[in-house]
Design an enzyme around this catalytic site. Structure first.
Site, PDB file in Angstrom:
ATOM      1  N   CYS A   1      -4.714   7.787  -2.126  1.00  0.00           N
ATOM      2  CA  CYS A   1      -5.368   7.307  -3.354  1.00  0.00           C
ATOM      3  C   CYS A   1      -6.178   8.368  -4.082  1.00  0.00           C
ATOM      4  CB  CYS A   1      -6.297   6.142  -3.031  1.00  0.00           C
ATOM      5  SG  CYS A   1      -5.683   4.987  -1.798  1.00  0.00           S
TER       6      CYS A   1
ATOM      7  N   TYR B   1       5.938   2.288  -5.406  1.00  0.00           N
ATOM      8  CA  TYR B   1       4.857   2.810  -6.250  1.00  0.00           C
ATOM      9  C   TYR B   1       4.524   4.259  -5.936  1.00  0.00           C
ATOM     10  CZ  TYR B   1       1.451   2.123  -2.455  1.00  0.00           C
ATOM     11  OH  TYR B   1       0.764   2.195  -1.267  1.00  0.00           O
TER      12      TYR B   1
END
Length: 464
Positions: free
Chosen positions: A45, A176
């Protein structure tokens, strides 16, 4: 010394569980073999979002001309970005380590293997004992089916180790992670081809959302080869960037035959799998599912009463905030005398492509299975910024409403800041907001988000 809790894994879930348990007065040890912070901080992330920010400047520079800006020569330095990104990751890792120590957690930089229900053996040969063991080892890139020459490719971990930017990239995968990294590379100037076996990207997301995002990504120059499988990777005879990459020949097969692409880098982003291999779990009797995930109950307890698991290693909802929540709930339940069960049903999420995707709640396909009288509100529009910049991108918003109760069931969007919107819409869905409540909310003008409270007429009225 015998500990009350021994945590294996220093990622988001393990760190939160260790700190909260220590705050409850437990004697806690945490074992991590690599770096503190786990996938999210080290190779997920955080570094990914920093790369996304960097890539979006290219589009901002292009759009600035429509607003009267004249920019000089532009040059992007991959090595400089990597150095600054890695320094930020190191800073955050140090904070994780410091916070654990401040909470009184004892840290061991080693690999742990379960020896019995209360003991682990470390890679240095020593052993640690605890009343409760928490497995929080996260996930690991899935290599997929073996392919000749796969050692010539990199995975999503390897992406963050690239010292230079490859000019031509083949990305294998349609999830993703694959799409986010493909967007970063494309906006920074690489030629990008995405190879996917399926007919469409982002399996499991709302169908219209998938279609719209695929069109947007194609419009920025990402080439999609749907229904293709990579069968072999080998060295090619030429090199486009001789100082960094040797050219690769990527062999593929599809319904119409075979094809070969030449690339400087092949990025295989085929999803992630639970990181349970070699931990001694099966020998101990801990039940794993077909994907290798630790099977747990609602309180994150495994089939062995003293062994618990949280986060991606359980393959429930593989998102950092969920791992944190599961770790916190575990510590409160076991050491804080406040039993808590985590709700895995309403999960706001974002895909940081450009444009980004934000979503929360049921997809239209899921909603119809439970709510046959479903109203679909939809709008596609050109954002205000594009009227001067000339950018062709369009924003997509979709609300799903149960006509019987008027409750909003899902929000799906593609466009700038839709990840931020999904977070706030998630609050309203958690409170059970109705479409009437959305309609009664005053619009903030001019914003894209005002469309959420000005949608009046359903685009589709299902009545199954």
């Amino acid at each position: 010394m015998r500990y009350d809790l021994l945590v294996i894994g220093g990622g988001s879930g393990g760190v939160r569980a260790a700190r909260i348990a220590a705050n409850h007065g437990a004697r806690v040890a945490l074992v991590e073999q690599y770096r503190m912070g786990g996938t999210c901080v080290i190779r997920g992330c955080v570094p990914k979002k920093l790369m996304v920010y960097a890539s979006r400047f290219a589009q901002e520079f292009e759009e600035a001309a429509g607003f009267g800006w004249t920019l000089g020569e532009r040059r992007f330095d991959w090595a400089q970005l990597k150095a600054r990104r890695d320094a930020e990751v190191a800073r955050i890792e140090a904070i994780y380590r410091s916070n654990l120590l401040k909470a009184g957690v004892t840290l061991f930089d080693a690999r742990a293997v379960l020896q019995d229900a209360h003991t682990v053996r470390l890679s240095d040969g020593s052993t640690l004992a605890a009343d409760t063991i928490l497995v929080a080892t996260g996930g690991w890139p899935d290599a997929g089916p073996p392919v000749p020459g796969q050692e010539l490719a990199i995975d999503s971990n390897g992406f963050f180790e690239l010292a230079q930017q490859p000019r031509r990239v083949v990305v294998q995968g349609a999830g993703y992670i694959a799409l986010e990294l493909a967007c970063v590379l494309r906006l920074l100037g690489s030629e990008v081809t995405v190879v996917l076996r399926a007919a469409q990207i982002l399996r499991g997301f709302d169908e219209e959302l998938r279609t719209h995002l695929a069109q947007e990504l194609a419009s920025v120059g990402i080439r999609f080869l749907a229904g293709h499988s990579i069968t072999r990777i080998e060295h090619a005879g030429t090199a486009s960037d001789a100082d960094a990459f040797g050219a690769l020949a990527v062999h593929m097969e599809h319904a119409g035959g075979t094809e070969v692409l030449e690339a400087d880098c092949v990025l295989r982003a085929l999803g992630r799998k639970p990181n349970t291999q070699g931990l001694g779990l099966e020998a101990l009797g801990v039940v794993l599912d077909a994907a290798g995930a630790v099977v747990v109950d609602a309180h994150s307890r495994s089939s062995v009463p003293s062994v618990y698991a949280v986060g991606d290693v359980t393959n429930r909802v593989n998102l950092t905030p969920m791992a944190i929540r599961e770790g916190h709930a575990f510590a409160d339940s076991v050491f804080g005398k406040t039993p808590r069960v985590v709700d895995h049903t309403l999960v706001p999420s974002a895909v940081f492509t450009t444009p980004e995707l934000g979503t929360v709640g049921l997809t239209e396909e899921q909603a119809l299975q439970q709510y046959p009288q479903l109203d679909v509100y939809r709008t596609v529009f050109r954002p205000m910024k594009a009227t001067l910049s000339g950018h062709t991108s369009k924003v997509f918003f979709k609300l799903l409403v149960d006509r019987v109760s008027d409750r909003v069931l899902g929000f799906h969007a593609v466009g700038p800041d839709t990840g931020e919107m999904a977070q706030l819409v998630g609050v309203t869905l958690q409170l059970g907001a109705t479409k009437a409540a959305f309609d009664a909310t005053l619009a903030v003008h001019p914003t894209a988000a005002e469309e959420l409270v000005t949608l009046r007429t359903p685009a589709v009225r299902h009545n199954l």
